[in-house]
Design a protein around this motif. Structure first.
Motif, PDB file in Angstrom:
ATOM      1  N   GLY A  88       0.799  -1.226   0.000  1.00 49.98           N
ATOM      2  CA  GLY A  88       0.000   0.000   0.000  1.00 49.98           C
ATOM      3  C   GLY A  88       0.828   1.272   0.000  1.00 49.98           C
ATOM      4  O   GLY A  88       0.294   2.368   0.019  1.00 49.98           O
ATOM      5  N   ASN A  89       2.136   1.145  -0.036  1.00 53.04           N
ATOM      6  CA  ASN A  89       3.030   2.292  -0.032  1.00 53.04           C
ATOM      7  C   ASN A  89       3.126   2.860  -1.443  1.00 53.04           C
ATOM      8  O   ASN A  89       3.167   2.123  -2.408  1.00 53.04           O
ATOM      9  N   ASN A  90       3.177   4.183  -1.566  1.00 57.81           N
ATOM     10  CA  ASN A  90       3.269   4.776  -2.902  1.00 57.81           C
ATOM     11  C   ASN A  90       4.544   5.584  -3.111  1.00 57.81           C
ATOM     12  O   ASN A  90       4.589   6.472  -3.950  1.00 57.81           O
ATOM     13  N   VAL A  91       5.603   5.292  -2.370  1.00 59.26           N
ATOM     14  CA  VAL A  91       6.866   6.004  -2.515  1.00 59.26           C
ATOM     15  C   VAL A  91       7.731   5.301  -3.557  1.00 59.26           C
ATOM     16  O   VAL A  91       8.027   4.110  -3.429  1.00 59.26           O
ATOM     17  N   ASP A  92       8.118   6.032  -4.587  1.00 53.47           N
ATOM     18  CA  ASP A  92       9.042   5.529  -5.601  1.00 53.47           C
ATOM     19  C   ASP A  92      10.437   5.957  -5.164  1.00 53.47           C
ATOM     20  O   ASP A  92      10.805   7.125  -5.282  1.00 53.47           O
ATOM     21  N   ILE A  93      11.221   5.013  -4.651  1.00 47.99           N
ATOM     22  CA  ILE A  93      12.519   5.325  -4.057  1.00 47.99           C
ATOM     23  C   ILE A  93      13.472   5.947  -5.075  1.00 47.99           C
ATOM     24  O   ILE A  93      14.240   6.853  -4.742  1.00 47.99           O
ATOM     25  N   ASP A  94      13.420   5.501  -6.320  1.00 49.05           N
ATOM     26  CA  ASP A  94      14.292   6.068  -7.350  1.00 49.05           C
ATOM     27  C   ASP A  94      13.960   7.539  -7.617  1.00 49.05           C
ATOM     28  O   ASP A  94      14.860   8.380  -7.748  1.00 49.05           O
ATOM     29  N   LYS A  95      12.673   7.837  -7.678  1.00 52.08           N
ATOM     30  CA  LYS A  95      12.250   9.229  -7.898  1.00 52.08           C
ATOM     31  C   LYS A  95      12.637  10.100  -6.707  1.00 52.08           C
ATOM     32  O   LYS A  95      13.094  11.226  -6.878  1.00 52.08           O
ATOM     33  N   GLU A  96      12.474   9.579  -5.505  1.00 49.60           N
ATOM     34  CA  GLU A  96      12.823  10.345  -4.307  1.00 49.60           C
ATOM     35  C   GLU A  96      14.326  10.615  -4.234  1.00 49.60           C
ATOM     36  O   GLU A  96      14.743  11.712  -3.870  1.00 49.60           O
ATOM     37  N   MET A  97      15.128   9.632  -4.596  1.00 53.23           N
ATOM     38  CA  MET A  97      16.581   9.829  -4.592  1.00 53.23           C
ATOM     39  C   MET A  97      16.986  10.855  -5.650  1.00 53.23           C
ATOM     40  O   MET A  97      17.877  11.680  -5.424  1.00 53.23           O
ATOM     41  N   SER A  98      16.310  10.836  -6.792  1.00 45.38           N
ATOM     42  CA  SER A  98      16.563  11.828  -7.830  1.00 45.38           C
ATOM     43  C   SER A  98      16.174  13.230  -7.346  1.00 45.38           C
ATOM     44  O   SER A  98      16.901  14.205  -7.569  1.00 45.38           O
ATOM     45  N   ASN A  99      15.017  13.331  -6.683  1.00 39.94           N
ATOM     46  CA  ASN A  99      14.586  14.612  -6.121  1.00 39.94           C
ATOM     47  C   ASN A  99      15.581  15.124  -5.091  1.00 39.94           C
ATOM     48  O   ASN A  99      15.874  16.322  -5.035  1.00 39.94           O
ATOM     49  N   LEU A 100      16.094  14.215  -4.272  1.00 41.82           N
ATOM     50  CA  LEU A 100      17.064  14.591  -3.245  1.00 41.82           C
ATOM     51  C   LEU A 100      18.341  15.135  -3.881  1.00 41.82           C
ATOM     52  O   LEU A 100      18.882  16.154  -3.438  1.00 41.82           O
ATOM     53  N   ALA A 101      18.818  14.471  -4.928  1.00 39.82           N
ATOM     54  CA  ALA A 101      20.042  14.913  -5.603  1.00 39.82           C
ATOM     55  C   ALA A 101      19.859  16.278  -6.270  1.00 39.82           C
ATOM     56  O   ALA A 101      20.718  17.159  -6.152  1.00 39.82           O
ATOM     57  N   SER A 102      18.732  16.475  -6.955  1.00 39.81           N
ATOM     58  CA  SER A 102      18.508  17.765  -7.619  1.00 39.81           C
ATOM     59  C   SER A 102      18.312  18.881  -6.602  1.00 39.81           C
ATOM     60  O   SER A 102      18.771  20.008  -6.818  1.00 39.81           O
ATOM     61  N   ASN A 103      17.676  18.569  -5.479  1.00 42.19           N
ATOM     62  CA  ASN A 103      17.502  19.567  -4.435  1.00 42.19           C
ATOM     63  C   ASN A 103      18.850  19.936  -3.804  1.00 42.19           C
ATOM     64  O   ASN A 103      19.077  21.086  -3.448  1.00 42.19           O
ATOM     65  N   GLN A 104      19.745  18.961  -3.670  1.00 39.03           N
ATOM     66  CA  GLN A 104      21.074  19.232  -3.131  1.00 39.03           C
ATOM     67  C   GLN A 104      21.847  20.181  -4.049  1.00 39.03           C
ATOM     68  O   GLN A 104      22.523  21.098  -3.577  1.00 39.03           O
ATOM     69  N   ILE A 105      21.727  19.981  -5.356  1.00 36.57           N
ATOM     70  CA  ILE A 105      22.384  20.878  -6.311  1.00 36.57           C
ATOM     71  C   ILE A 105      21.804  22.285  -6.196  1.00 36.57           C
ATOM     72  O   ILE A 105      22.539  23.275  -6.167  1.00 36.57           O
ATOM     73  N   TYR A 106      20.481  22.379  -6.112  1.00 37.86           N
ATOM     74  CA  TYR A 106      19.803  23.667  -5.954  1.00 37.86           C
ATOM     75  C   TYR A 106      20.273  24.371  -4.683  1.00 37.86           C
ATOM     76  O   TYR A 106      20.596  25.562  -4.703  1.00 37.86           O
ATOM     77  N   TYR A 107      20.360  23.638  -3.583  1.00 37.19           N
ATOM     78  CA  TYR A 107      20.799  24.200  -2.307  1.00 37.19           C
ATOM     79  C   TYR A 107      22.245  24.683  -2.405  1.00 37.19           C
ATOM     80  O   TYR A 107      22.580  25.774  -1.919  1.00 37.19           O
ATOM     81  N   SER A 108      23.095  23.900  -3.043  1.00 42.08           N
ATOM     82  CA  SER A 108      24.506  24.285  -3.194  1.00 42.08           C
ATOM     83  C   SER A 108      24.650  25.568  -4.008  1.00 42.08           C
ATOM     84  O   SER A 108      25.462  26.437  -3.677  1.00 42.08           O
ATOM     85  N   ILE A 109      23.858  25.683  -5.061  1.00 38.54           N
ATOM     86  CA  ILE A 109      23.900  26.900  -5.884  1.00 38.54           C
ATOM     87  C   ILE A 109      23.482  28.104  -5.052  1.00 38.54           C
ATOM     88  O   ILE A 109      24.097  29.174  -5.127  1.00 38.54           O
ATOM     89  N   LEU A 110      22.436  27.945  -4.248  1.00 39.24           N
ATOM     90  CA  LEU A 110      21.971  29.052  -3.418  1.00 39.24           C
ATOM     91  C   LEU A 110      23.018  29.464  -2.390  1.00 39.24           C
ATOM     92  O   LEU A 110      23.231  30.662  -2.166  1.00 39.24           O
ATOM     93  N   THR A 111      23.662  28.493  -1.759  1.00 39.71           N
ATOM     94  CA  THR A 111      24.680  28.843  -0.755  1.00 39.71           C
ATOM     95  C   THR A 111      25.883  29.519  -1.406  1.00 39.71           C
ATOM     96  O   THR A 111      26.459  30.444  -0.821  1.00 39.71           O
ATOM     97  N   GLU A 112      26.255  29.095  -2.605  1.00 36.12           N
ATOM     98  CA  GLU A 112      27.341  29.773  -3.320  1.00 36.12           C
ATOM     99  C   GLU A 112      26.958  31.205  -3.664  1.00 36.12           C
ATOM    100  O   GLU A 112      27.780  32.119  -3.558  1.00 36.12           O
ATOM    101  N   ARG A 113      25.723  31.400  -4.088  1.00 39.38           N
ATOM    102  CA  ARG A 113      25.251  32.755  -4.425  1.00 39.38           C
ATOM    103  C   ARG A 113      25.235  33.640  -3.185  1.00 39.38           C
ATOM    104  O   ARG A 113      25.639  34.800  -3.240  1.00 39.38           O
ATOM    105  N   LEU A 114      24.777  33.098  -2.064  1.00 38.53           N
ATOM    106  CA  LEU A 114      24.753  33.861  -0.820  1.00 38.53           C
ATOM    107  C   LEU A 114      26.170  34.195  -0.374  1.00 38.53           C
ATOM    108  O   LEU A 114      26.441  35.325   0.062  1.00 38.53           O
ATOM    109  N   SER A 115      27.080  33.259  -0.504  1.00 36.38           N
ATOM    110  CA  SER A 115      28.474  33.496  -0.162  1.00 36.38           C
ATOM    111  C   SER A 115      29.062  34.607  -1.034  1.00 36.38           C
ATOM    112  O   SER A 115      29.792  35.476  -0.544  1.00 36.38           O
ATOM    113  N   GLY A 116      28.732  34.591  -2.313  1.00 37.97           N
ATOM    114  CA  GLY A 116      29.189  35.642  -3.216  1.00 37.97           C
ATOM    115  C   GLY A 116      28.659  37.009  -2.818  1.00 37.97           C
ATOM    116  O   GLY A 116      29.371  38.009  -2.894  1.00 37.97           O
ATOM    117  N   LYS A 117      27.401  37.046  -2.395  1.00 40.25           N
ATOM    118  CA  LYS A 117      26.812  38.319  -1.944  1.00 40.25           C
ATOM    119  C   LYS A 117      27.550  38.855  -0.717  1.00 40.25           C
ATOM    120  O   LYS A 117      27.849  40.046  -0.631  1.00 40.25           O
TER     121      LYS A 117
END
Length: 129
Positions: A88-117
């Motif tokens: 009855g679980n509806n979590v697609d582990i592959d999709k979640e891991m992909s979301n986690l990786a893309s979110n990590q890249i997004y977060y890293s870009i933001l922290t670099e931009r903030l550091s530059g500011k």
């Protein structure tokens, strides 16, 4: 005179959004084997569009949005009809891991931009030295 431009506030809000998205994705991954667990996701676009339409703002160009409305992302349950496992679980582990990786890249870009500011601000304070 404003010490910080609006970009600091925008980056801060984006970091908060990314942190919330990371937390929800981590919860989904942690509960991937939990029977009858229904995955969650963070929805920003729906809340943004609802806020714009409720305010009756006519947008001629997406870069022209003015104002300081508080728009917060919403946590929603994913589609309950979809199941990825027999329990009855509806979590697609592959999709979640992909979301986690893309979110990590997004977060890293933001922290670099903030550091530059902050580096630019420090350079101004030091007088360009």
């Amino acid at each position: 005179m404003k010490l910080f431009s609006g970009s600091f506030h925008t980056i801060e809000r984006s970091l908060n959004y990314s942190a919330l998205k990371h937390e929800i994705t981590a919860q989904n991954i942690a509960n991937a084997d939990t029977p009858n667990y229904k995955g969650k996701k963070v929805s920003f676009e729906k809340v943004f569009n609802d806020t714009i339409s409720a305010a009756k703002i006519r947008i001629t160009d997406p870069r022209h949005i003015k104002g300081s409305r508080q728009i917060n992302p919403a946590i929603t349950l994913s589609d309950r009809r979809v199941q990825y496992s027999h329990n009855g679980n509806n979590v697609d582990i592959d999709k979640e891991m992909s979301n986690l990786a893309s979110n990590q890249i997004y977060y890293s870009i933001l922290t670099e931009r903030l550091s530059g500011k902050f580096n630019s601000l420090q350079n101004v304070i030091k007088g360009g030295k």
